[in-house]
Design an enzyme around this catalytic site. Structure first.
Site, mmCIF file in Angstrom:
data_model
loop_
_atom_site.group_PDB
_atom_site.id
_atom_site.type_symbol
_atom_site.label_atom_id
_atom_site.label_comp_id
_atom_site.label_asym_id
_atom_site.label_seq_id
_atom_site.Cartn_x
_atom_site.Cartn_y
_atom_site.Cartn_z
ATOM 1 N N HIS A 306 16.295 -21.421 1.753
ATOM 2 C CA HIS A 306 16.654 -20.738 0.513
ATOM 3 C C HIS A 306 15.583 -21.013 -0.527
ATOM 4 O O HIS A 306 15.027 -22.102 -0.566
ATOM 5 C CB HIS A 306 18.018 -21.233 0.007
ATOM 6 C CG HIS A 306 18.642 -20.322 -0.985
ATOM 7 N ND1 HIS A 306 18.347 -20.380 -2.331
ATOM 8 C CD2 HIS A 306 19.529 -19.300 -0.829
ATOM 9 C CE1 HIS A 306 19.030 -19.436 -2.945
ATOM 10 N NE2 HIS A 306 19.750 -18.767 -2.069
ATOM 11 N N ASP A 364 24.797 -17.465 4.663
ATOM 12 C CA ASP A 364 24.834 -16.439 5.703
ATOM 13 C C ASP A 364 24.935 -17.000 7.115
ATOM 14 O O ASP A 364 25.137 -16.252 8.062
ATOM 15 C CB ASP A 364 23.589 -15.551 5.601
ATOM 16 C CG ASP A 364 23.627 -14.705 4.345
ATOM 17 O OD1 ASP A 364 24.727 -14.255 4.005
ATOM 18 O OD2 ASP A 364 22.584 -14.514 3.714
HETATM 19 N N1 CMC Z 1 12.966 -20.527 9.645
HETATM 20 C C1 CMC Z 1 11.771 -21.105 9.857
HETATM 21 N N2 CMC Z 1 10.907 -21.452 8.881
HETATM 22 C C2 CMC Z 1 11.262 -21.151 7.619
HETATM 23 C C3 CMC Z 1 12.487 -20.542 7.308
HETATM 24 C C4 CMC Z 1 13.365 -20.232 8.373
HETATM 25 N N3 CMC Z 1 14.537 -19.632 8.147
HETATM 26 N N4 CMC Z 1 12.579 -20.362 5.978
HETATM 27 C C5 CMC Z 1 11.446 -20.856 5.454
HETATM 28 N N5 CMC Z 1 10.654 -21.331 6.441
HETATM 29 C C6 CMC Z 1 9.341 -21.984 6.270
HETATM 30 C C7 CMC Z 1 8.251 -20.952 5.965
HETATM 31 O O1 CMC Z 1 7.614 -20.524 7.152
HETATM 32 C C8 CMC Z 1 7.342 -21.714 5.057
HETATM 33 O O2 CMC Z 1 6.523 -22.556 5.854
HETATM 34 P P1 CMC Z 1 5.008 -22.914 5.366
HETATM 35 O O3 CMC Z 1 5.158 -23.627 4.058
HETATM 36 O O4 CMC Z 1 4.489 -23.773 6.474
HETATM 37 O O5 CMC Z 1 4.288 -21.598 5.225
HETATM 38 C C9 CMC Z 1 8.273 -22.627 4.263
HETATM 39 O O6 CMC Z 1 9.438 -22.805 5.095
HETATM 40 C C10 CMC Z 1 8.712 -22.030 2.929
HETATM 41 O O7 CMC Z 1 9.182 -20.705 3.159
HETATM 42 P P2 CMC Z 1 8.979 -19.507 2.147
HETATM 43 O O8 CMC Z 1 9.127 -18.207 2.887
HETATM 44 O O9 CMC Z 1 7.735 -19.712 1.360
HETATM 45 O O10 CMC Z 1 10.210 -19.744 1.181
HETATM 46 P P3 CMC Z 1 10.859 -18.679 0.225
HETATM 47 O O11 CMC Z 1 11.518 -19.448 -0.845
HETATM 48 O O12 CMC Z 1 9.859 -17.643 -0.179
HETATM 49 O O13 CMC Z 1 11.937 -17.933 1.164
HETATM 50 C C11 CMC Z 1 13.929 -17.382 2.282
HETATM 51 C C12 CMC Z 1 13.285 -18.212 1.155
HETATM 52 C C13 CMC Z 1 15.460 -17.427 2.118
HETATM 53 C C14 CMC Z 1 13.513 -15.906 2.153
HETATM 54 C C15 CMC Z 1 13.505 -17.972 3.643
HETATM 55 O O14 CMC Z 1 13.964 -19.307 3.765
HETATM 56 C C16 CMC Z 1 13.994 -17.128 4.814
HETATM 57 O O15 CMC Z 1 13.348 -16.147 5.183
HETATM 58 N N6 CMC Z 1 15.199 -17.492 5.436
HETATM 59 C C17 CMC Z 1 15.777 -16.697 6.472
HETATM 60 C C18 CMC Z 1 16.527 -15.512 5.841
HETATM 61 C C19 CMC Z 1 17.812 -15.942 5.195
HETATM 62 O O16 CMC Z 1 18.611 -16.681 5.751
HETATM 63 N N7 CMC Z 1 18.053 -15.396 3.967
HETATM 64 C C20 CMC Z 1 19.319 -15.618 3.250
HETATM 65 C C21 CMC Z 1 19.142 -16.330 1.946
HETATM 66 S S1 CMC Z 1 20.721 -16.882 1.245
HETATM 67 C C22 CMC Z 1 21.612 -15.423 0.877
HETATM 68 C C23 CMC Z 1 20.948 -14.545 -0.132
HETATM 69 O O17 CMC Z 1 20.522 -15.021 -1.189
HETATM 70 O O18 CMC Z 1 20.873 -13.348 0.108
#
Ligand code: CMC
Length: 430
Positions: A306, A364
């Site tokens: 998140h 989720d």
């Molecule tokens: N699985 C594997 N690695 C992950 C994941 C994951 N679910 N989420 C983040 N990472 C890694 C990512 O690869 C990155 O690694 P590095 O620093 O080595 O490049 C690091 O963690 C930080 O990730 P980010 O994409 O920069 O973080 P963000 O804050 O931009 O993204 C997120 C947050 C929710 C989009 C992301 O965690 C994600 O894609 N999760 C899966 C989708 C999900 O479950 N979304 C629901 C969110 S809660 C409900 C809502 O608000 O709608």
């Protein structure tokens, strides 16, 4: 809100910037005069350090895993409150008295029907249309049906539009479902509470009597409470940005629904369940953990991670409990998906990659298992999220409209394209 100041040195200029403090949470540096004084913008892709507005509605402490609606912890609201009470709280700032609650419930209930011509609007969609596609279209179309509540400068019209939106969303969501499965629409039954009425509109058929299961209704009502608001997330910011131009509330909420649909946001519940089904059995979990950690593989563990929570999402804990309650009530002894989910969570929470990046289950992760057990197809999961989040969008939109400092939202950019150059005719191009 108290104010101090800080000094920023840029090139040879020194700029005084006000620092504003909220009631809790990080203070903000007010950079609204920065461009005027230095000719520079700030750069923050994804808005990781930018507060786009002042708000009194929802507070999140992502490090501690705290979520408050108007100051009340989500755990207490989910345990003791109901969804319409939460709606009142988000909209008006205080929990209602018994009389206020009765009046609010009555007002919402009186708006549950949609214009009968909406039925014909639905039939323009293909039967295999994704229900979220139908929702984007139908909610946007409400502005063509309710002209008497689209003048945003009139507080009464804003209030009527808010009531209409909260009341009609379950009706439209149920219609999207019924259309999808080829069953007749079921009209609202106003003697039922908000969530029981929604369950009936989804699952009743004219051929037999439908009895609402109170345990499932209470569980779904709690799921709605968990999703009701989440401060300035992508869809809420979309609603605020759309609304900042003066667009009518129905159009703004349709924009929010479109944004919510994406798999990184509300679409993650659908994606999480599909992932659990794809994994299938616990022995395949290590393979998927390895994929999630592989930099060359775009796969992510859906329902994990998140932007704000760097601790267990408090909503995920309540959701997990609700999942067990629903499965018990339905007599599901050994749900293979739940087995995979629990094992996957345990393995990920011990894995160095997830620990180091502070990736925890989010809301989720368990919601899909619960909704599936209740009988909703995967394609409806994000629709249910949109239904519940509507009140948050409306509350945030209203707060913005009533804010005297509100202006059209207009981010700036760091331009990295070509500098000015002269047009060349086709014949002259090499
Ligand atoms: N699985 C594997 N690695 C992950 C994941 C994951 N679910 N989420 C983040 N990472 C890694 C990512 O690869 C990155 O690694 P590095 O620093 O080595 O490049 C690091 O963690 C930080 O990730 P980010 O994409 O920069 O973080 P963000 O804050 O931009 O993204 C997120 C947050 C929710 C989009 C992301 O965690 C994600 O894609 N999760 C899966 C989708 C999900 O479950 N979304 C629901 C969110 S809660 C409900 C809502 O608000 O709608």
């Amino acid at each position: 809100m108290s104010s101090t100041s800080s000094t920023l040195n840029v090139d040879d200029k020194s700029v005084e910037l006000a620092v504003k403090e909220g009631t809790i949470g990080p203070s903000v540096v007010d950079i609204s005069k920065l461009y005027g004084q230095t000719g520079m913008f700030t750069y923050d892709p994804g808005f990781t350090s930018t507060a786009a507005c002042e708000s009194k509605i929802t507070y999140i402490d992502g490090d501690k895993g705290i979520l408050l609606y108007r100051g009340y912890p989500i755990e207490q609201l989910a345990e003791h409150g109901d969804f319409l009470e939460t709606c009142y709280l988000l909209l008006y700032g205080e929990l209602p008295t018994a009389a206020q609650k009765a009046d609010f419930d009555y007002r919402v209930t009186r708006h549950t029907m949609v214009h009968d011509q909406m039925n014909r609007f639905f039939t323009g969609f293909r039967r295999d249309a994704h229900p979220m596609a139908i929702m984007v279209g139908c909610v946007g179309a409400l502005s063509a049906f309710y002209h008497d509540s689209t003048d945003i400068s009139d507080p009464h019209q804003r209030m009527v539009a808010s009531m209409r939106m909260i009341a009609k969303m379950p009706t439209l969501a149920a219609m999207a479902y019924k259309y999808h499965v080829g069953q007749p629409f079921v009209y609202p039954a106003n003697e039922l509470d908000y969530t029981s009425n929604f369950l009936r509109m989804c699952f009743a058929v004219p051929a037999e009597e439908y009895k609402v299961n109170p345990v499932l209704s209470r569980a779904l009502d709690r799921i709605f409470i968990l999703h009701a608001d989440h401060e300035q997330n992508a869809s809420t910011s979309t609603v605020r940005l759309a609304g900042s131009s003066g667009a009518n509330p129905f159009a703004c909420i349709a924009a929010g629904i479109a944004c919510l649909w994406g798999p990184a946001h509300g679409g993650a519940n659908e994606a999480a369940l599909k992932m659990l089904e794809e994994i299938g059995t616990p022995d395949r979990i290590p393979e998927y953990i390895a994929k999630a950690k592989d930099k060359n593989d775009p796969f992510r563990l859906m329902g994990f991670g998140h932007r704000v929570y760097k601790n267990y999402d408090p909503r995920a804990r309540i959701m997990q409990k609700t999942t067990h309650e629903v499965l018990n009530e339905l007599g599901v002894k050994d749900d293979p998906l739940l087995e995979v989910a629990i094992e996957l969570e345990q393995i990920a929470l011990r894995d160095e990659y997830f620990v180091e990046k502070k990736l925890y289950p989010n809301i989720d992760f368990y919601s899909g298992i619960t909704l599936k057990a209740m009988g909703f197809p995967t394609s409806m999961f994000t629709v249910l999220f949109a239904l519940a989040r509507t009140v948050g969008w409306i509350a945030q939109w209203s707060e913005m409209i009533e804010d005297p400092s509100q202006r059209i939202g207009r981010p700036r950019q760091l331009y990295t394209g070509s500098p000015k150059r002269d047009y060349v005719t086709v014949a002259q191009r090499g």
